[in-house]
Scaffold this active site. Sequence first.
Site, PDB file in Angstrom:
ATOM      1  NE  ARG A 237      11.968 -18.375 -48.142  1.00  0.00           N
ATOM      2  CZ  ARG A 237      12.661 -17.543 -48.902  1.00  0.00           C
ATOM      3  NH1 ARG A 237      13.743 -16.955 -48.420  1.00  0.00           N
ATOM      4  NH2 ARG A 237      12.296 -17.293 -50.136  1.00  0.00           N
ATOM      5  CD  GLU A 266      12.095 -12.082 -43.230  1.00  0.00           C
ATOM      6  OE1 GLU A 266      11.901 -11.298 -44.191  1.00  0.00           O
ATOM      7  OE2 GLU A 266      12.876 -13.046 -43.289  1.00  0.00           O
ATOM      8  CG  HIS A 284      14.875 -11.493 -46.303  1.00  0.00           C
ATOM      9  ND1 HIS A 284      13.810 -12.291 -45.960  1.00  0.00           N
ATOM     10  CD2 HIS A 284      15.385 -12.042 -47.436  1.00  0.00           C
ATOM     11  CE1 HIS A 284      13.668 -13.266 -46.854  1.00  0.00           C
ATOM     12  NE2 HIS A 284      14.621 -13.134 -47.754  1.00  0.00           N
TER      13      HIS A 284
END
Length: 323
Positions: A237, A266, A284
């Site tokens: 994370r 993000e 990601h």
Amino acid sequence: MNVIILDSRRHSYVQSPDFERRVMGAEADVTLYHVDDAGQLPQHAFDCDGILSWHLVPLPAQALQRFSRCRAIVRAAVGYDNIDLPRARQQGIQVANVPDYGTEEVADHTLALALALIRKLGACDRAVRAGNWDWRAVGTVPRLRDLFVGLVGLGRIGSAVALRFKALGCRVGFYDPLRPSGWEKALGIERFEHLSALLAASQLVSLHAPLNSATRHLLGHEELQRMQGKWLVNTARGGLVDTQALAAAVAGGTLAGAALDVLETETEAPPTALLCDRVIWSPHMAFYSQAALAELRTKAALCLQQLLRHGTHRSLISPQEGA
């Protein structure tokens, strides 16, 4: 059962709810919404019985209080930091995640990023593209089996990463105050009681902890300054690391390099300092393979179906986990 899928407009994971409809069958009316936040939903969406939640759509208290009939939320991922768990529990909403999908993919991706850092693959690629075949152009490269790898968090993914590094001959240690005694013996690795000791001992540090109030900015300025000449990998994370402190550690030359699959925010571009050649990025996608995405969507839908039918599932998040 009236079920909604909450996915983001940008970087969406689900293009059609057909997959979830097939899994849940005729008893579920499944509707997909692409939104930036729950406030953009039509009023009738708040009458749903259950939610399949994807990570870029936050579910804070003010959003949850509008779901008057909702009985269960399944976070389609391992992490669930986008959901206000205390508020959900206050409303009697059960919350579960999917902790057992994509373990292999994240562990493999972590190893790939680490190898790219250690073997300086980015510098190698740039050198050849510039017409330079002199191997000395990339600088010094350590022997992999001489490295001590420190893992922050030793759950399913952290354990899988530990086994991969061990297979390559690396020494491996971990810091995880939630793991019971003896975990280190089962995996044949070293346990550290304090994060600072792990950071001092490790040449490469890889993050595999959940994000909650106790772990947010687990690596801040002080911790990153202890990592002089070391590498950092984060496939967990973004919020585990203070972004500004990380940018400063890279810009100031404290870190030898970083490989990042996640960022604290993000929806925004990374700080300029984190776009330099010593940082490797992936968008990601450590979790991703075609098989893993299908597994995730299947398990999330089946979990929500069981919660709405029977009120229980082995992947329910406990109050201790959500603290």
